[in-house]
Write a protein that holds these residues in place. Sequence first.
Motif, PDB file in Angstrom:
ATOM      1  N   ALA A 131      41.939  49.443  46.187  1.00 52.20           N
ATOM      2  CA  ALA A 131      40.833  50.146  45.530  1.00 52.20           C
ATOM      3  C   ALA A 131      39.502  49.465  45.801  1.00 52.20           C
ATOM      4  O   ALA A 131      38.474  50.129  45.994  1.00 52.20           O
ATOM      5  CB  ALA A 131      41.094  50.231  44.026  1.00 52.20           C
ATOM      6  N   PHE A 132      39.503  48.133  45.860  1.00 47.26           N
ATOM      7  CA  PHE A 132      38.249  47.407  46.065  1.00 47.26           C
ATOM      8  C   PHE A 132      37.755  47.496  47.508  1.00 47.26           C
ATOM      9  O   PHE A 132      36.591  47.201  47.779  1.00 47.26           O
ATOM     10  CB  PHE A 132      38.420  45.944  45.647  1.00 47.26           C
ATOM     11  CG  PHE A 132      38.617  45.777  44.172  1.00 47.26           C
ATOM     12  CD1 PHE A 132      37.539  45.817  43.309  1.00 47.26           C
ATOM     13  CD2 PHE A 132      39.888  45.615  43.642  1.00 47.26           C
ATOM     14  CE1 PHE A 132      37.714  45.677  41.936  1.00 47.26           C
ATOM     15  CE2 PHE A 132      40.083  45.485  42.280  1.00 47.26           C
ATOM     16  CZ  PHE A 132      38.991  45.514  41.422  1.00 47.26           C
ATOM     17  N   GLN A 133      38.612  47.909  48.421  1.00 51.30           N
ATOM     18  CA  GLN A 133      38.177  48.116  49.800  1.00 51.30           C
ATOM     19  C   GLN A 133      37.257  49.331  49.909  1.00 51.30           C
ATOM     20  O   GLN A 133      36.578  49.506  50.920  1.00 51.30           O
ATOM     21  CB  GLN A 133      39.381  48.299  50.723  1.00 51.30           C
ATOM     22  CG  GLN A 133      40.331  47.115  50.775  1.00 51.30           C
ATOM     23  CD  GLN A 133      39.760  45.925  51.524  1.00 51.30           C
ATOM     24  OE1 GLN A 133      38.820  45.283  51.060  1.00 51.30           O
ATOM     25  NE2 GLN A 133      40.320  45.631  52.670  1.00 51.30           N
ATOM     26  N   PHE A 134      37.241  50.163  48.885  1.00 52.87           N
ATOM     27  CA  PHE A 134      36.380  51.341  48.899  1.00 52.87           C
ATOM     28  C   PHE A 134      34.982  51.051  48.357  1.00 52.87           C
ATOM     29  O   PHE A 134      34.155  51.955  48.296  1.00 52.87           O
ATOM     30  CB  PHE A 134      37.022  52.470  48.099  1.00 52.87           C
ATOM     31  CG  PHE A 134      38.199  53.090  48.787  1.00 52.87           C
ATOM     32  CD1 PHE A 134      38.038  54.171  49.628  1.00 52.87           C
ATOM     33  CD2 PHE A 134      39.476  52.572  48.616  1.00 52.87           C
ATOM     34  CE1 PHE A 134      39.115  54.741  50.277  1.00 52.87           C
ATOM     35  CE2 PHE A 134      40.567  53.134  49.254  1.00 52.87           C
ATOM     36  CZ  PHE A 134      40.390  54.220  50.093  1.00 52.87           C
ATOM     37  N   SER A 135      34.727  49.826  47.948  1.00 52.89           N
ATOM     38  CA  SER A 135      33.389  49.445  47.508  1.00 52.89           C
ATOM     39  C   SER A 135      32.574  49.001  48.714  1.00 52.89           C
ATOM     40  O   SER A 135      32.905  48.009  49.368  1.00 52.89           O
ATOM     41  CB  SER A 135      33.463  48.303  46.481  1.00 52.89           C
ATOM     42  OG  SER A 135      32.176  47.773  46.240  1.00 52.89           O
ATOM     43  N   ALA A 136      31.518  49.735  49.033  1.00 47.40           N
ATOM     44  CA  ALA A 136      30.667  49.360  50.169  1.00 47.40           C
ATOM     45  C   ALA A 136      30.031  47.997  49.947  1.00 47.40           C
ATOM     46  O   ALA A 136      29.819  47.237  50.896  1.00 47.40           O
ATOM     47  CB  ALA A 136      29.580  50.417  50.373  1.00 47.40           C
ATOM     48  N   GLY A 183      29.151  42.845  51.776  1.00 50.36           N
ATOM     49  CA  GLY A 183      28.732  41.557  51.260  1.00 50.36           C
ATOM     50  C   GLY A 183      29.776  40.473  51.329  1.00 50.36           C
ATOM     51  O   GLY A 183      29.461  39.290  51.214  1.00 50.36           O
ATOM     52  N   HIS A 184      31.033  40.875  51.505  1.00 48.11           N
ATOM     53  CA  HIS A 184      32.135  39.900  51.546  1.00 48.11           C
ATOM     54  C   HIS A 184      33.062  40.265  52.694  1.00 48.11           C
ATOM     55  O   HIS A 184      34.224  40.607  52.495  1.00 48.11           O
ATOM     56  CB  HIS A 184      32.882  39.893  50.209  1.00 48.11           C
ATOM     57  CG  HIS A 184      32.002  39.650  49.023  1.00 48.11           C
ATOM     58  ND1 HIS A 184      31.616  38.382  48.629  1.00 48.11           N
ATOM     59  CD2 HIS A 184      31.402  40.515  48.159  1.00 48.11           C
ATOM     60  CE1 HIS A 184      30.838  38.481  47.555  1.00 48.11           C
ATOM     61  NE2 HIS A 184      30.696  39.761  47.254  1.00 48.11           N
ATOM     62  N   ARG A 185      32.559  40.169  53.891  1.00 47.91           N
ATOM     63  CA  ARG A 185      33.315  40.624  55.065  1.00 47.91           C
ATOM     64  C   ARG A 185      34.587  39.813  55.270  1.00 47.91           C
ATOM     65  O   ARG A 185      35.619  40.358  55.659  1.00 47.91           O
ATOM     66  CB  ARG A 185      32.430  40.559  56.306  1.00 47.91           C
ATOM     67  CG  ARG A 185      31.255  41.527  56.271  1.00 47.91           C
ATOM     68  CD  ARG A 185      30.427  41.448  57.545  1.00 47.91           C
ATOM     69  NE  ARG A 185      29.251  42.288  57.459  1.00 47.91           N
ATOM     70  CZ  ARG A 185      29.223  43.582  57.794  1.00 47.91           C
ATOM     71  NH1 ARG A 185      30.330  44.149  58.229  1.00 47.91           N
ATOM     72  NH2 ARG A 185      28.111  44.286  57.693  1.00 47.91           N
ATOM     73  N   ALA A 186      34.509  38.509  55.050  1.00 46.82           N
ATOM     74  CA  ALA A 186      35.706  37.678  55.237  1.00 46.82           C
ATOM     75  C   ALA A 186      36.788  38.089  54.242  1.00 46.82           C
ATOM     76  O   ALA A 186      37.973  38.194  54.608  1.00 46.82           O
ATOM     77  CB  ALA A 186      35.356  36.204  55.076  1.00 46.82           C
ATOM     78  N   TRP A 187      36.404  38.309  52.992  1.00 49.14           N
ATOM     79  CA  TRP A 187      37.378  38.759  51.995  1.00 49.14           C
ATOM     80  C   TRP A 187      37.947  40.117  52.390  1.00 49.14           C
ATOM     81  O   TRP A 187      39.161  40.344  52.249  1.00 49.14           O
ATOM     82  CB  TRP A 187      36.723  38.858  50.632  1.00 49.14           C
ATOM     83  CG  TRP A 187      37.687  39.218  49.536  1.00 49.14           C
ATOM     84  CD1 TRP A 187      38.396  38.368  48.745  1.00 49.14           C
ATOM     85  CD2 TRP A 187      38.069  40.549  49.124  1.00 49.14           C
ATOM     86  NE1 TRP A 187      39.190  39.080  47.877  1.00 49.14           N
ATOM     87  CE2 TRP A 187      39.018  40.408  48.079  1.00 49.14           C
ATOM     88  CE3 TRP A 187      37.696  41.834  49.541  1.00 49.14           C
ATOM     89  CZ2 TRP A 187      39.581  41.507  47.446  1.00 49.14           C
ATOM     90  CZ3 TRP A 187      38.282  42.929  48.920  1.00 49.14           C
ATOM     91  CH2 TRP A 187      39.201  42.759  47.884  1.00 49.14           C
ATOM     92  N   HIS A 188      37.112  41.009  52.871  1.00 50.26           N
ATOM     93  CA  HIS A 188      37.563  42.338  53.282  1.00 50.26           C
ATOM     94  C   HIS A 188      38.624  42.236  54.376  1.00 50.26           C
ATOM     95  O   HIS A 188      39.642  42.936  54.335  1.00 50.26           O
ATOM     96  CB  HIS A 188      36.360  43.145  53.790  1.00 50.26           C
ATOM     97  CG  HIS A 188      36.716  44.496  54.314  1.00 50.26           C
ATOM     98  ND1 HIS A 188      37.119  45.536  53.511  1.00 50.26           N
ATOM     99  CD2 HIS A 188      36.744  44.981  55.590  1.00 50.26           C
ATOM    100  CE1 HIS A 188      37.365  46.597  54.254  1.00 50.26           C
ATOM    101  NE2 HIS A 188      37.163  46.288  55.511  1.00 50.26           N
ATOM    102  N   ARG A 189      38.412  41.344  55.335  1.00 49.08           N
ATOM    103  CA  ARG A 189      39.383  41.190  56.416  1.00 49.08           C
ATOM    104  C   ARG A 189      40.683  40.575  55.905  1.00 49.08           C
ATOM    105  O   ARG A 189      41.774  41.023  56.266  1.00 49.08           O
ATOM    106  CB  ARG A 189      38.791  40.339  57.543  1.00 49.08           C
ATOM    107  CG  ARG A 189      37.716  41.046  58.354  1.00 49.08           C
ATOM    108  CD  ARG A 189      37.396  40.258  59.602  1.00 49.08           C
ATOM    109  NE  ARG A 189      36.762  38.982  59.285  1.00 49.08           N
ATOM    110  CZ  ARG A 189      35.450  38.799  59.190  1.00 49.08           C
ATOM    111  NH1 ARG A 189      34.619  39.815  59.384  1.00 49.08           N
ATOM    112  NH2 ARG A 189      34.947  37.619  58.910  1.00 49.08           N
TER     113      ARG A 189
END
Length: 235
Positions: free
Chosen positions: A84-89, A94-100
């Motif tokens: 769900a949090f991957q849908f927050s732009a 702002g947190h590209r490393a966390w996204h990956r």
Amino acid sequence: MTQYAAPRTRSAPQRRPGSPDGSSWRVPTALLALMIIPLIAGSLRLLEIAGGPQVLPTNPRIDASPAPLVLHVAAAAVYAVLGAFQFSARVRRGHRAWHRRAGRVLIGAGLVVAGTGLWMTLFYPGAPGGDLLWTARLVAGSAIATSIVLGFTAIRRRDIAAHRAWMIRAYALAVAAGTQVFTQGIGEGIFGTTELSTGLSVSSAWVVNAVVAEWAIRRPGVRRARRARAAAAGT
């Protein structure tokens, strides 16, 4: 005659097309709210399997072979909440490393969700819904796994648009349990609890989520943002 330059005024920062605003958390919040009932039900089932009190109706199929369900529920909880949090732009930018890093976890969790769902469909006998729901579960599980694999290969070749589209499709199908709370409740409330009504009402949730996913992928605002990014990259 001396000319004086007009004082320079600071212009308001321009928002990039598709950039987040105050509504950046609305989609994750809505997705978590959608999944709250299936997450609670899954947690209660795991509690029963662990020896806790029986709250939900008994299910002989699960009692005979609980391991696939335990894996399915645990992986689905990770996939639903973290995804769900991957849908927050705001999070993505702002947190590209966390996204990956989260994306890698989600690939594994999503494949477990799809794999265990297929296993239970094929090997748990006598599930309600008849052949219609049996077929729908096979199609949905296969589509989730395929979408995750295609999304992974897309990001490997740096095709962000295709990666985003396939991951949206996978997530939408995987969280259909939340939509099924409504479609099954409405369908069986109107048409009763026959095999056909159960099959139609549960299967329709995957259709609804698939339609919503395609709308999210193809809506005009997203297409304009993609064109703007492509134009900026070409300059």
